[in-house]
Design a protein around this motif. Structure first.
Motif, PDB file in Angstrom:
ATOM      1  N   SER A  25       0.838  -1.197   0.000  1.00  0.00           N
ATOM      2  CA  SER A  25       0.000   0.000   0.000  1.00  0.00           C
ATOM      3  C   SER A  25       0.876   1.252   0.000  1.00  0.00           C
ATOM      4  N   LYS A  26       0.387   2.255  -0.683  1.00  0.00           N
ATOM      5  CA  LYS A  26       1.219   3.469  -0.791  1.00  0.00           C
ATOM      6  C   LYS A  26       1.009   4.421   0.378  1.00  0.00           C
ATOM      7  N   SER A  27      -0.167   4.304   1.012  1.00  0.00           N
ATOM      8  CA  SER A  27      -0.473   5.271   2.054  1.00  0.00           C
ATOM      9  C   SER A  27      -0.322   4.712   3.459  1.00  0.00           C
ATOM     10  N   ASP A  28      -0.289   3.400   3.560  1.00  0.00           N
ATOM     11  CA  ASP A  28      -0.194   2.770   4.873  1.00  0.00           C
ATOM     12  C   ASP A  28       1.017   3.323   5.632  1.00  0.00           C
ATOM     13  N   PRO A  29       0.801   3.869   6.839  1.00  0.00           N
ATOM     14  CA  PRO A  29       1.924   4.474   7.563  1.00  0.00           C
ATOM     15  C   PRO A  29       3.051   3.488   7.839  1.00  0.00           C
ATOM     16  N   LEU A  30       2.662   2.247   8.146  1.00  0.00           N
ATOM     17  CA  LEU A  30       3.678   1.232   8.404  1.00  0.00           C
ATOM     18  C   LEU A  30       4.486   0.965   7.137  1.00  0.00           C
ATOM     19  N   GLY A  31       3.760   0.875   6.013  1.00  0.00           N
ATOM     20  CA  GLY A  31       4.429   0.626   4.742  1.00  0.00           C
ATOM     21  C   GLY A  31       5.397   1.742   4.402  1.00  0.00           C
ATOM     22  N   VAL A  32       4.939   2.962   4.609  1.00  0.00           N
ATOM     23  CA  VAL A  32       5.792   4.114   4.323  1.00  0.00           C
ATOM     24  C   VAL A  32       7.035   4.063   5.204  1.00  0.00           C
ATOM     25  N   TYR A  33       6.807   3.766   6.457  1.00  0.00           N
ATOM     26  CA  TYR A  33       7.907   3.661   7.414  1.00  0.00           C
ATOM     27  C   TYR A  33       8.915   2.608   6.960  1.00  0.00           C
ATOM     28  N   LEU A  34       8.401   1.412   6.629  1.00  0.00           N
ATOM     29  CA  LEU A  34       9.300   0.326   6.236  1.00  0.00           C
ATOM     30  C   LEU A  34      10.056   0.666   4.965  1.00  0.00           C
ATOM     31  N   LYS A  35       9.361   1.311   4.040  1.00  0.00           N
ATOM     32  CA  LYS A  35      10.005   1.629   2.764  1.00  0.00           C
ATOM     33  C   LYS A  35      11.082   2.692   2.960  1.00  0.00           C
ATOM     34  N   THR A  36      10.784   3.665   3.817  1.00  0.00           N
ATOM     35  CA  THR A  36      11.794   4.695   4.077  1.00  0.00           C
ATOM     36  C   THR A  36      13.044   4.059   4.656  1.00  0.00           C
ATOM     37  N   ARG A  37      12.823   3.149   5.607  1.00  0.00           N
ATOM     38  CA  ARG A  37      13.965   2.537   6.284  1.00  0.00           C
ATOM     39  C   ARG A  37      14.771   1.653   5.324  1.00  0.00           C
ATOM     40  N   CYS A  38      14.061   1.035   4.385  1.00  0.00           N
ATOM     41  CA  CYS A  38      14.759   0.211   3.398  1.00  0.00           C
ATOM     42  C   CYS A  38      15.786   1.027   2.622  1.00  0.00           C
ATOM     43  N   GLY A  39      15.526   2.311   2.517  1.00  0.00           N
ATOM     44  CA  GLY A  39      16.406   3.153   1.725  1.00  0.00           C
ATOM     45  C   GLY A  39      17.695   3.528   2.438  1.00  0.00           C
ATOM     46  N   TRP A  40      17.781   3.243   3.713  1.00  0.00           N
ATOM     47  CA  TRP A  40      19.009   3.567   4.436  1.00  0.00           C
ATOM     48  C   TRP A  40      20.156   2.724   3.896  1.00  0.00           C
ATOM     49  N   PRO A  41      21.328   3.347   3.800  1.00  0.00           N
ATOM     50  CA  PRO A  41      22.435   2.621   3.160  1.00  0.00           C
ATOM     51  C   PRO A  41      22.795   1.316   3.866  1.00  0.00           C
ATOM     52  N   GLU A  42      22.663   1.277   5.197  1.00  0.00           N
ATOM     53  CA  GLU A  42      23.022   0.057   5.934  1.00  0.00           C
ATOM     54  C   GLU A  42      22.132  -1.123   5.550  1.00  0.00           C
ATOM     55  N   CYS A  43      20.992  -0.788   5.005  1.00  0.00           N
ATOM     56  CA  CYS A  43      20.026  -1.829   4.657  1.00  0.00           C
ATOM     57  C   CYS A  43      20.463  -2.609   3.423  1.00  0.00           C
TER      58      CYS A  43
END
Lengths: 196, 653
Positions: free
Chosen positions: B207-225
């Motif tokens: 889902s594009k709007s789900d807050p959890l989804g947004v959170y997880l996707k943002t974190r995926c973008g961290w370089p350590e990931c």
């Protein structure tokens, strides 16, 4: 030294690190390897998971299969038994992973260790393997050698391409570099199957 | 602080617009995560990546320093040892292999812990502080913390061993052995929660709007990931656990046969495998429980609770009810004293008389969907309507023909009392020399609810019939439990009492018959010399063949060789003095037909003899009573011998 596996880990290593080591064979190697590949002008990150060790605990492996975008079945062309169980692993995967469209789920079959001396090898003829792949819905088939790096690049390119096709149907992470999980399933039931 | 500036450089410039004023940055960076839950919660919802990223970096660096995880390790054991020394100790090939394996275990353990910690610090730590975090994910994050602690300890011990015994480590079997119990409990919980947590993640990410989804996707973008999703990280424990047996197989294989260490490593291997098997079992049980829960909500008219602890599904599938017009032919099985069976087939010549409720309640073929549990059987019809699911989360595990089929109860849940696979059909139409064979698809079973009803089923394939019959036979014991007061003939004490002393026989057995009589006032009675009597004028003696001789001989009810073949079953052979009443009503088929509380009395001809007249007058009454303790009739031997073996049990628990 001990029952050798079909070469999954070696294949992965050869592909990602361009290395083949016969001196020390890592038991498990990496949990998974990632590699960035260009497929149709698109840069994708491919994750290749090694399933070594999971063959014996099938109900736990389910977690692992689900969400995979492509399944690579590897057998040893010099080991008839490893070929025989291909079909079983193929079906097993479909049952466990329960993909949305089982008929069109991408598989790739690799017959590994073609580098072994002609006189000793080819218990499993190319013809038979091709027939198997034909019967299972035209699965791409490659004869590879992790040792000599024969066909490894081509095989994984096909894997990436087919996986990407699968992935585009799902479109989960449209804002991101699509991570593609490639399941490196293997065909050898032998517990030591990972010793490669 | 160098790290901080470095990280700020990494962050995309566009994000600097989102930066709050300077003080909060310092504040967040210096305060510990747990002390400011409210702020954390906000940081997820308000999507304040800078602060949380810096906090993460700091915590992660701290972790790397505390546990000395920062330095790169040499790739192999050989690389980690001084080459001069390596030559000096001159290991042979398998010794070298052993050392390399030990090194690999420790090395990969480090990588594993590192990844788990990353997963925790990137995804779980802030996630856990977020109130509306879905429970499955909360559970899996909690498990993750446990697993990290476990493996940090393990890694510490492995490293310590490595340092103490450098360069060649003697063994690690003992270290792992002491960790196995914790593996079992922590990983079991992890696996149990894994699927649901994974579903939550997949759903949120799609889902594009789900807050959890947004959170997880943002974190995926961290370089350590490293471009990995949370799912990939969550899979790590799944993968890692199953590698340990591989290691220990390799380790023990590289040790010489007589080396005591080999045994130690084999033992650890064995313990690890046992633990994983147990985890497998725990996971399956949990899944079955979930499936049952799911199924309960899909059955219409289900009054009792389906999701009882201990209930398991044994078999499920479509079965066709055979219309009553197709009255079956029954095979009667005769078991001789040696246990070999003979079959005789008998057609229902009086099939018209049997047009009762015994075989089905309708002349229409009905397709049922039957669920056979370990303690009950459920006959349902699949409804044309199916369930609509919100979201597109695909259910991988479910009962029923498909994940969304709905069911309608056809009958109250009941207990199986009898299954008879020996429905016969004629192989030729020749009236005189008709021969019969077992019907390849049909079978009959009796289901007890308030009454016992016989169901005449047809499966689609021979294989299916076989499966159904096997499954049904396997649950008979657990469906119908013998009353407590009944002596269990399979118990060792029971047998001993017979074989040792005839005095005991007399004392014990009539007791149980009497107690039968006591508990079922109308069903059965014993007379003075111990022989059984059925009320209503039917005298029943102990049968010659199996038990004692004459009726004067009191009643050593003794399991014959045929009886002992089925442990746990007590067959009470009754010789019916005048068999006509039972015989005429039941033909040579299973007596359960006539016990079915249907109108079998109507099917009886009027020619009852005097001795059975009273019984014949109230056959229904009698059989109603009997069904409460008669579980089924095993076999018959025709009218003359009149021998009935009755399984004692009760369908009512």
């Amino acid at each position: 030294m001990r029952d050798s596996g079909v070469g999954k880990t070696s294949l992965m290593n050869q592909y990602v690190n361009k290395k083949f080591s016969s001196a020390y064979k890592a038991t498990i190697g990496a949990d998974f390897l990632t590699k960035e590949v260009m497929v149709d002008d698109k840069l994708v990150t491919m994750q290749i998971w090694d399933t070594a060790g999971q063959e014996r605990f099938q109900s736990l492996g389910v977690a692992f299969y689900r969400g995979a975008d492509c399944c690579v079945l590897v057998y040893d062309v010099n080991n008839n038994k490893s070929y025989e169980s291909l079909g079983q692993w193929h079906d097993e995967f479909l049952v466990q992973a329960s993909p949305r469209d089982p008929d069109n789920f991408p598989f790739v079959v690799l017959g590994n260790k073609v580098d072994v001396d002609e006189s000793k090898r080819m218990q499993v003829s190319q013809k038979r393997a091709m027939a198997f792949c034909q019967a299972k819905g035209n699965i791409p088939y490659f004869e590879t050698s992790a040792k000599e790096a024969i066909n490894v690049e081509q095989a994984f390119q096909t894997i990436a391409k087919n996986a990407l096709q699968q992935e585009t149907d799902v479109e989960l992470y449209s804002d991101f570099n699509d991570p593609i999980r490639i399941d490196n399933d293997h065909s050898n039931k032998d517990f030591n199957g990972c010793a490669c | 602080m160098a790290v901080f500036t470095h990280q700020q450089a990494i962050m995309a410039p566009s994000e600097s617009a989102l930066l709050p004023p300077a003080p909060p940055i310092n504040n967040a960076a210096t305060s510990s995560a747990s002390s400011r839950p409210f702020h954390r919660q906000q940081s997820i919802l308000e999507n304040d990546p800078m602060i949380s990223y810096q906090a993460f970096r700091q915590a992660y660096n701290q972790f790397l320093d505390t546990h000395q995880m920062r330095q790169e390790w040499p790739r192999s054991w050989k690389d980690s040892v001084d080459p001069v020394y390596c030559d000096l100790i001159c290991l042979n090939a398998s010794q070298l292999q052993f050392q390399e394996l030990l090194y690999e275990v420790t090395h990969t353990e480090k990588t594993y812990v590192d990844d788990l910690v990353l997963a925790y610090k990137i995804f779980a730590k802030d996630g856990l502080a977020w109130d509306p975090l879905p429970t499955p994910l909360r559970l899996i994050f909690d498990n993750l913390v446990q697993i990290i602690k476990l493996h940090l300890g393990l890694l510490q011990e492995l490293r310590q061993r490595q340092q103490e015994e450098h360069p060649t480590v003697h063994t690690i079997a003992d270290i792992f052995l002491q960790y196995v119990p914790r593996f079992l409990s922590y990983y079991s919980a992890y696996f149990v929660n894994f699927e649901q947590a994974n579903d939550v993640v997949v759903h949120a990410m799609s889902s594009k709007s789900d807050p959890l989804g947004v959170y997880l996707k943002t974190r995926c973008g961290w370089p350590e990931c490293r471009n990995l999703t949370l799912q990939s990280f969550l899979l790590k424990p799944v993968q890692r656990l199953m590698k340990y047996p591989l290691f220990f197989k390799g380790l023990s294989d590289s040790l010489p046969t007589r080396d005591p260490r080999r045994l130690a490593h084999l033992r650890t291997l064995h313990e690890l495998e046992l633990a994983i098997r147990q985890i497998e079992k725990d996971k399956k049980e949990h899944e079955d429980h979930r499936k049952l829960e799911d199924l309960a909500g899909r059955i219409d008219g289900m009054k009792t609770c389906l999701n009882e602890p201990g209930r398991r599904l044994i078999h499920e599938g479509y079965l066709t009810m055979v219309p009553k017009t197709q009255a079956p032919m029954i095979r009667s099985v005769t078991t001789d004293a040696l246990g070999s069976q003979q079959y005789t087939y008998a057609a229902f010549t009086n099939a018209t008389l049997r047009k009762s409720h015994t075989f089905s309640w309708s002349s229409q073929t009905k397709q049922l969907y039957v669920f056979l549990f370990n303690d009950m059987i459920l006959c349902t019809k699949v409804r044309s309507k199916s369930r609509t699911m919100e979201g597109d989360v695909k259910r991988a595990y479910f009962y029923g023909p498909s994940a969304n089929s709905l069911f309608k109860m056809v009958q109250d849940p009941g207990q199986l009392t009898f299954v008879d696979r020996s429905v016969a059909r004629a192989t030729s139409n020749d009236a005189t020399g008709a021969s019969f064979e077992e019907h390849p698809l049909q079978f009959i079973c009796s289901i007890a609810t308030k009454h016992i009803t016989n169901y005449h089923f047809e499966a689609t394939t021979t294989e299916e019939k076989k499966q159904w019959c096997a499954a049904m036979s396997s649950v008979l014991e657990s469906h119908v439990q013998r009353p407590e007061w009944w002596h269990d003939p399979s118990s060792p004490t029971f047998h001993r009492s017979f074989s040792r002393s005839s005095h005991q026989q007399k004392a014990n057995i009539p007791m149980s018959i009497r107690s039968l009589a006591l508990h079922h006032p109308l069903g059965i009675a014993t007379d003075r010399n111990g022989s059984l009597r059925l009320d209503g004028g039917m005298d029943v003696d102990m049968d010659n063949d199996i038990f004692s001789t004459a009726s004067a001989m009191p009643s050593a009810i003794f399991p014959s060789s045929a009886n002992t073949q089925e442990p746990g079953l007590f067959r009470l052979p009754l010789r019916v003095t005048n068999a006509s009443s039972i015989a005429s009503s039941s033909s040579s088929s299973s007596l359960t037909d006539s016990l079915s509380s249907d109108n079998s009395a109507q099917s009886q001809p009027d020619k009852q003899s005097a001795s059975t007249s009273s019984a014949a007058n109230h056959p229904r009454h009698r059989f109603d009573r009997m069904e409460k303790w008669v579980r089924g009739i095993q076999q018959s031997r025709g009218l003359d011998a009149g021998q009935w073996s009755i399984r004692i049990g009760t369908a009512f628990r």
